[in-house]
Every structure is written in C-alpha cells, then in structure tokens.
Design a protein around this motif. Sequence first.
Motif, PDB file in Angstrom:
ATOM      1  N   SER A 255       0.836  -1.204   0.000  1.00 30.10           N
ATOM      2  CA  SER A 255       0.000   0.000   0.000  1.00 30.10           C
ATOM      3  C   SER A 255       0.870   1.253   0.000  1.00 30.10           C
ATOM      4  O   SER A 255       2.082   1.185   0.222  1.00 30.10           O
ATOM      5  N   LYS A 257      -0.010   3.753   2.045  1.00 25.94           N
ATOM      6  CA  LYS A 257      -0.420   4.422   3.277  1.00 25.94           C
ATOM      7  C   LYS A 257       0.772   5.103   3.947  1.00 25.94           C
ATOM      8  O   LYS A 257       1.907   4.619   3.879  1.00 25.94           O
ATOM      9  N   GLU A 261      -0.316   6.237   9.597  1.00 30.56           N
ATOM     10  CA  GLU A 261      -1.579   5.517   9.403  1.00 30.56           C
ATOM     11  C   GLU A 261      -1.376   4.025   9.586  1.00 30.56           C
ATOM     12  O   GLU A 261      -2.201   3.338  10.200  1.00 30.56           O
ATOM     13  N   ASP A 265      -3.102   1.417  12.212  1.00 29.72           N
ATOM     14  CA  ASP A 265      -3.849   0.274  11.669  1.00 29.72           C
ATOM     15  C   ASP A 265      -3.413  -1.055  12.285  1.00 29.72           C
ATOM     16  O   ASP A 265      -4.216  -1.989  12.378  1.00 29.72           O
TER      17      ASP A 265
END
Length: 302
Positions: A255, A257, A261, A265
């Motif tokens: 990802s 991200k 973040e 997560d």
Amino acid sequence: MNKNIFKETMYSIDSMFPLYSSDINIGDKTNPLNCHWHDEIEFILITYGKAIFQIENSSYEVNEGDIIIIGSGELHSAYSQSFSDSCICKSLTFNCDMLSSKSSDSIQIKFINPLINNQLNLPHHLKCINDNERMIRSFLLELMSTLSIRESNFELTAKSYLYMIFSKIMLMVTHKNANELLNVSNSNKIDNFKHVLNYIHMNHNKSLTIKELSLQLNMSEGHFCRIFKSLTFKTPIDYINYYRTTKAQEFLINSDKKILEISIDVGFNNLSYFINIFKKNTGFTPSEFRKKIHLRGADIEK
C-alpha cells in the motif's frame, strides 16, 4: 474457534506431488523460527550451528548433523544458540497421505494407517549416532538432492527414498497406548494455547493486555507469561509487537499508506514506539524498509 489463523500452509511446486524441500535460517531469540504448526510431517536436518527446538511441551538441543521430526499438527518453534550465527537447516515437508495405497495391503494396515491416524509416537530428535539413524540421514540427503536436481522420473526416486526413510523410522516408533489415545488433556492444553495465538492475530490492531490474554486460558498472569514464553521464546508483549510488525510490513509492501496511518492500523498508538519496535524486529525503520522494497522492485523491472 478458527485454528487455521496461525497454521502454516505449505505450497508445493507440483500439487500432484506434495513433497517439498527448503532451506531454513534460524536466528537467536530475537529472530527465532516462530511458533506454528502444519498438517504435513516435517524432517529438519541441521547443517550448521546449534539450536533449541520446542515441540509441543518438549525441548530439544540440536547440533550439526542432527534431525528433528515434526509430526502432523504439532506446535513447534526454535532459536539458534549463537547470538552471532544463524542455525542453518534443510527442511523436507510432505503430506503422509502420499504414502497410502488404494488397496488395504499389509503395509497400509501395519504402518501407514497408524501414521495417518496419529496412533504412533514418532521420535522427535535423531542424533544420528547409530547406524539406523545415520541411514535415515543418508536417505534424507539423497531425497533432498533428488528434489533439487529433478531428473526424469525424479518423483519415483524421491518417493522410494521416503519409503526407505520410514522403513528405518518404524524401527524406532512406539504405538500410543489406550491411555495416550484417550487422554486428551495435553492436546487440549496445546489447542487452548493455539486459541490464544489466534486471538492475538484476530485482535492485533486493538489494545491487548496480559490480563485479557490470560483470562482466555483461565490462568494467572504470571503463569500465563511463563507458559507463553516456554512455547514461543517470546514474552506475550514481544510476540504481539512482532506480529504487528509483520502486518506493518505487508502494508509497507502492498500500500501507499503513510507510516503514521500504518502504525495505527496495526495497533500502535505511538509513532516513535512503532518505529523503535519495527527496527528492533527488522533491522530497518519503516521508511528504510519501504525504500529497500521499492529499490528491489526497480531492480527486478530492469
């Protein structure tokens, strides 16, 4: 309860011939072979170094040339006894169904059925100090070589070596007596521990406490921590952080991200703490790890 969350799934080059070999590097207690299980039987040959293997409730100190045998469904982990060198091993894994024949001949009834039905106590540790065990090691090396070279009709040769290995192992096994087959208390203890590992995996992104985990097994916090470390070589907190790190690696690879973040997560509520834990477990900061993965991808594209 879903036991398969912490179960290792084996993948073969050829699904029609589920017999496969691989190399394993086992680090020290900070980078061990983490606790797991699989349906397949596994032979592990120690080719360099020394290690401690934990199989269910038993511990084994192994040296170069030794063999470890892991039965189907047995929880196991290991760590190198050296802080500077890994313990290097060769692994052979297979589904014991491939030994079966369609007809119920004497071999199937006398040897294969008890093996498949988990009625045998397989030896976990072979030190290869007698002729029988040295022959097992010789056949195992030939089998691994056969799988590596993969000449014409290699499947037939490999399977013949597997039968020869078991012809020697069967001289060492004992049959489980009625009490062992009926007594499920020890099996339940291991299954309960697997439940705790699965619980961590399902809830790694939430706040987890020792009290919460120990209640899963109705144990005191101190006793739970001792049992947990004896089986995984990690404290519960170290294991939770290690698992969160592996999930963070997946996000960094798959990802775009932001690192903050990702840290949230996977269950960290402090970015600095997340970065420190990530580097402790991988040797890189999250940014360094992502950069390394991207550079590797660019090299592959070239």
